[in-house]
Write a protein that holds these residues in place. Structure first.
Motif, PDB file in Angstrom:
ATOM      1  N   LYS A  70      20.000   5.211  -2.551  1.00 60.81           N
ATOM      2  CA  LYS A  70      21.044   5.215  -3.580  1.00 60.81           C
ATOM      3  C   LYS A  70      22.033   6.360  -3.351  1.00 60.81           C
ATOM      4  N   ALA A  71      21.524   7.550  -3.053  1.00 59.36           N
ATOM      5  CA  ALA A  71      22.372   8.722  -2.859  1.00 59.36           C
ATOM      6  C   ALA A  71      23.303   8.569  -1.658  1.00 59.36           C
ATOM      7  N   ASN A  72      22.881   7.805  -0.660  1.00 58.99           N
ATOM      8  CA  ASN A  72      23.684   7.630   0.550  1.00 58.99           C
ATOM      9  C   ASN A  72      24.508   6.348   0.546  1.00 58.99           C
ATOM     10  N   SER A  73      24.547   5.678  -0.589  1.00 57.66           N
ATOM     11  CA  SER A  73      25.357   4.470  -0.732  1.00 57.66           C
ATOM     12  C   SER A  73      26.686   4.844  -1.385  1.00 57.66           C
ATOM     13  N   ILE A  74      27.785   4.428  -0.796  1.00 61.66           N
ATOM     14  CA  ILE A  74      29.112   4.742  -1.341  1.00 61.66           C
ATOM     15  C   ILE A  74      29.242   4.217  -2.762  1.00 61.66           C
ATOM     16  N   MET A  75      28.809   2.995  -3.009  1.00 61.61           N
ATOM     17  CA  MET A  75      28.914   2.427  -4.356  1.00 61.61           C
ATOM     18  C   MET A  75      27.712   2.805  -5.218  1.00 61.61           C
ATOM     19  N   GLY A  76      26.530   2.753  -4.642  1.00 60.34           N
ATOM     20  CA  GLY A  76      25.307   2.966  -5.408  1.00 60.34           C
ATOM     21  C   GLY A  76      25.179   4.339  -6.013  1.00 60.34           C
ATOM     22  N   ASN A  77      25.719   5.370  -5.325  1.00 57.25           N
ATOM     23  CA  ASN A  77      25.544   6.729  -5.849  1.00 57.25           C
ATOM     24  C   ASN A  77      26.346   6.978  -7.122  1.00 57.25           C
ATOM     25  N   LYS A  78      27.270   6.090  -7.447  1.00 52.77           N
ATOM     26  CA  LYS A  78      28.087   6.236  -8.657  1.00 52.77           C
ATOM     27  C   LYS A  78      27.520   5.431  -9.830  1.00 52.77           C
ATOM     28  N   MET A  79      26.439   4.696  -9.586  1.00 50.51           N
ATOM     29  CA  MET A  79      25.926   3.755 -10.580  1.00 50.51           C
ATOM     30  C   MET A  79      24.532   4.132 -11.056  1.00 50.51           C
ATOM     31  N   ASN A  80      24.179   3.638 -12.229  1.00 58.99           N
ATOM     32  CA  ASN A  80      22.808   3.672 -12.717  1.00 58.99           C
ATOM     33  C   ASN A  80      22.223   2.270 -12.560  1.00 58.99           C
ATOM     34  N   ASP A  81      20.922   2.166 -12.635  1.00 58.09           N
ATOM     35  CA  ASP A  81      20.226   0.879 -12.558  1.00 58.09           C
ATOM     36  C   ASP A  81      20.582   0.101 -11.292  1.00 58.09           C
ATOM     37  N   VAL A  82      20.255   0.687 -10.157  1.00 50.26           N
ATOM     38  CA  VAL A  82      20.501   0.063  -8.859  1.00 50.26           C
ATOM     39  C   VAL A  82      19.188  -0.501  -8.327  1.00 50.26           C
ATOM     40  N   ASP A  83      19.216  -1.751  -7.867  1.00 51.47           N
ATOM     41  CA  ASP A  83      18.041  -2.343  -7.241  1.00 51.47           C
ATOM     42  C   ASP A  83      18.101  -2.085  -5.741  1.00 51.47           C
ATOM     43  N   VAL A  84      17.016  -1.569  -5.189  1.00 51.50           N
ATOM     44  CA  VAL A  84      16.903  -1.330  -3.754  1.00 51.50           C
ATOM     45  C   VAL A  84      15.825  -2.273  -3.231  1.00 51.50           C
ATOM     46  N   VAL A  85      16.169  -3.074  -2.236  1.00 56.71           N
ATOM     47  CA  VAL A  85      15.186  -3.976  -1.643  1.00 56.71           C
ATOM     48  C   VAL A  85      14.625  -3.334  -0.388  1.00 56.71           C
ATOM     49  N   ILE A 142      12.774  -2.343  -5.847  1.00 57.01           N
ATOM     50  CA  ILE A 142      12.508  -1.239  -6.757  1.00 57.01           C
ATOM     51  C   ILE A 142      13.817  -0.886  -7.450  1.00 57.01           C
ATOM     52  N   ARG A 143      13.733  -0.573  -8.731  1.00 54.31           N
ATOM     53  CA  ARG A 143      14.926  -0.209  -9.500  1.00 54.31           C
ATOM     54  C   ARG A 143      15.025   1.306  -9.587  1.00 54.31           C
ATOM     55  N   VAL A 144      16.223   1.811  -9.281  1.00 48.91           N
ATOM     56  CA  VAL A 144      16.520   3.224  -9.442  1.00 48.91           C
ATOM     57  C   VAL A 144      17.368   3.323 -10.702  1.00 48.91           C
ATOM     58  N   ALA A 145      16.793   3.863 -11.750  1.00 48.66           N
ATOM     59  CA  ALA A 145      17.445   3.852 -13.070  1.00 48.66           C
ATOM     60  C   ALA A 145      18.635   4.795 -13.141  1.00 48.66           C
ATOM     61  N   ASP A 156       0.809  -1.220   0.000  1.00 49.27           N
ATOM     62  CA  ASP A 156       0.000   0.000   0.000  1.00 49.27           C
ATOM     63  C   ASP A 156       0.847   1.277   0.000  1.00 49.27           C
ATOM     64  N   ILE A 157       2.165   1.141   0.053  1.00 44.61           N
ATOM     65  CA  ILE A 157       3.042   2.321   0.069  1.00 44.61           C
ATOM     66  C   ILE A 157       2.937   3.003  -1.298  1.00 44.61           C
ATOM     67  N   PRO A 158       2.644   4.301  -1.324  1.00 46.95           N
ATOM     68  CA  PRO A 158       2.533   5.004  -2.613  1.00 46.95           C
ATOM     69  C   PRO A 158       3.841   4.947  -3.406  1.00 46.95           C
ATOM     70  N   SER A 159       3.725   4.807  -4.720  1.00 42.32           N
ATOM     71  CA  SER A 159       4.912   4.672  -5.561  1.00 42.32           C
ATOM     72  C   SER A 159       5.824   5.900  -5.475  1.00 42.32           C
ATOM     73  N   ALA A 160       5.254   7.088  -5.305  1.00 42.99           N
ATOM     74  CA  ALA A 160       6.084   8.297  -5.184  1.00 42.99           C
ATOM     75  C   ALA A 160       6.932   8.245  -3.914  1.00 42.99           C
ATOM     76  N   VAL A 161       6.385   7.722  -2.838  1.00 42.63           N
ATOM     77  CA  VAL A 161       7.125   7.587  -1.581  1.00 42.63           C
ATOM     78  C   VAL A 161       8.249   6.565  -1.760  1.00 42.63           C
ATOM     79  N   LEU A 162       7.949   5.448  -2.400  1.00 43.57           N
ATOM     80  CA  LEU A 162       8.975   4.432  -2.646  1.00 43.57           C
ATOM     81  C   LEU A 162      10.106   4.978  -3.502  1.00 43.57           C
ATOM     82  N   GLU A 163       9.761   5.719  -4.552  1.00 43.12           N
ATOM     83  CA  GLU A 163      10.776   6.286  -5.440  1.00 43.12           C
ATOM     84  C   GLU A 163      11.674   7.267  -4.686  1.00 43.12           C
ATOM     85  N   ASP A 164      11.073   8.139  -3.883  1.00 43.32           N
ATOM     86  CA  ASP A 164      11.864   9.098  -3.098  1.00 43.32           C
ATOM     87  C   ASP A 164      12.780   8.386  -2.111  1.00 43.32           C
TER      88      ASP A 164
END
Length: 72
Positions: free
Chosen positions: A22-37, A66-69, A8-16
């Motif tokens: 991703k932004a607070n991940s040392i490796m993830g913030n340098k990448m595209n197409d990151v999966d967040v569980v 969710i995938r962060v492109a 039931d979590i709104p998709s806009a909340v999940l995306e944010d």
């Protein structure tokens, strides 16, 4: 609210939230197409042998992804 589920979590909340993860991940913030569980906190499992920051799950079926492109 009582009776709501993880789905039931709104998709806009999940995306944010995923963008913040991703932004607070040392490796993830340098990448595209990151999966967040994500899952409910009650589904998180921590055992003594796990590294700092590492967690497992009690029920894999209650884990969502969710995938962060790209950086937003």
């Amino acid at each position: 609210m009582k009776g709501q589920t993880i789905d039931d979590i709104p998709s806009a909340v999940l995306e944010d939230a995923a963008q913040l993860v991703k932004a607070n991940s040392i490796m993830g913030n340098k990448m595209n197409d990151v999966d967040v569980v994500y899952t409910m906190w009650s589904n998180l499992k921590k055992t003594p042998g796990m590294e700092v920051g590492q967690v497992g799950f009690h029920k894999e079926k209650d884990v969502r992804k969710i995938r962060v492109a790209k950086k937003n």
